[in-house]
Design an enzyme around this catalytic site. Sequence first.
Site, short mmCIF file in Angstrom:
data_model
loop_
_atom_site.label_atom_id
_atom_site.label_comp_id
_atom_site.label_asym_id
_atom_site.label_seq_id
_atom_site.Cartn_x
_atom_site.Cartn_y
_atom_site.Cartn_z
CE LYS A 1 0.12 -2.01 4.25
NZ LYS A 1 -0.45 -2.92 5.17
CD GLU B 1 -9.43 -6.40 -4.10
OE1 GLU B 1 -9.81 -6.31 -5.26
OE2 GLU B 1 -9.78 -5.59 -3.21
CD GLU C 1 1.82 -2.62 7.80
OE1 GLU C 1 2.70 -2.65 6.93
OE2 GLU C 1 0.76 -3.26 7.70
CE LYS D 1 -4.17 -1.12 4.76
NZ LYS D 1 -4.36 -1.75 6.07
N1 HSE Z 1 -1.05 -3.58 9.53
C1 HSE Z 1 -2.19 -3.68 8.67
C2 HSE Z 1 -3.44 -3.68 9.52
C3 HSE Z 1 -2.09 -4.95 7.85
O1 HSE Z 1 -3.33 -3.79 10.75
O2 HSE Z 1 -4.53 -3.57 8.99
C4 HSE Z 1 -3.02 -4.99 6.69
O3 HSE Z 1 -2.75 -3.98 5.75
#
Ligand code: HSE
Length: 430
Positions: free
Chosen positions: A105, A129, A190, A205
């Site tokens: 992303k 996706e 992450e 996002k």
């Molecule tokens: N670190 C992200 C979350 C993982 O907690 O949603 C998915 O993109």
Amino acid sequence: MRKVNIGLIGCGNVGAGVVKWVQKNSDLIEARCNMQLEIAKIAVKNVQKDRGLSIDQSIFTADASTLVNAPDIDIVVELIGGIDEAKPLVISALKQGKPVVTANKSLLAFHGAELFKLAEDNNSDIYYEASVAGGISIIKYLKEGLVGNHINLIYGILNGTCNYILTRMAQNGEKFDDVLKEAQKLGFAEADPGLDIDGHDTAHKTCILASLAYGEWFEVDSIYVEGIRNLELQDIHNASEAGYTIKLLGIIKLNSGRVQMRAHPVLVPSTSLIAKVDNEFNAVWVNGDIVGDAMLYGRGAGQDPTTSAVVADIIDVALNIKCNSANRVAAFQPHKSYSKVLPMPEISSRYYLRLSLEDKPSVLANIARILGDANISIASVVQKESDSNKLPVILITHTAKEADINSAIEKIEDLSVVHGNPIILRIEDI
Ligand code: HSE
């Protein structure tokens, strides 16, 4: 049956999931698309590491560039995340006309426009996706399911880690740091959890969804971002007493031809569907001019939901190869519909304010005067009795301009009877 060779870059949580499920569901995949998917090469930092996968060790390599350049690799799947290493590999694949599947992303939020142009120029594909709310196919829904709709608004719970933390704090009164550790253990967060809790992952996002909705790849820096790091249990509790639940939302809205894009914690009515999205679940609420309201709900973090999205993308790319139809659905189709971003000071919202005030005559009257002078109308005030000389006072406003709230807060902060920094949260009456 046509065989398609996959080159996987990265074999961590998601990469291992892709290997496992492509093998496990191979009969189903072959039956559904009449193609055979083969994991032909995997590039990793440590080739010796045991990943618990039943796959021939000889397909592992430490050289991702060679994997990308290998003539027998049909699809490059980038799952290393981050920008510096991933970007040149993706560019190299696209320049060779090789389709790319990615979950990255931040790469797309910062460099989407360049990469999509490259894909188009080289008649190749980028499928992504898994980059947003993996388990719920929101990218495909926006690009295909809603292709005939003007999008009026999108609300997204897009970060599983933050939603997990907020849910556990609200429902069990648990401490922020403890729940974050748990979310890390469960594989939601992450590698740098600051990206989650400071709102940047949600902003990346949000950038992707807004760009798809409005036809211009927006600058990620034009998105207003606040995280949940400083949220306190008392605010979650106060919000709940007032009938609200705090969620970290990506908010995308059309305002008279301009687009609002923001990622921050927000009070939503506890009776709304969005408020009921708990734990690591994601949800995206969309309003389109034909479809009306729609909400997609499911897991967006963790190995399996992300893998599900990557596998679906690999199959889409494989079908494009089979039908010689790369780019039939463009990775991103620019169109100038609503390209201006509404600056944050110009947005309107209702606000939750928590002030710590001295218990003296006229203190509340002064606060009300400052708000009134700034054209801000108070909807409710709750002042709790306290033995200390720092009274918590919670004010909820009617709709006001962000610029007006900011200037009123500056004046309130200057009052000698106000302790510490006021807490300001926006309210979204979904
Ligand atoms: N670190 C992200 C979350 C993982 O907690 O949603 C998915 O993109």
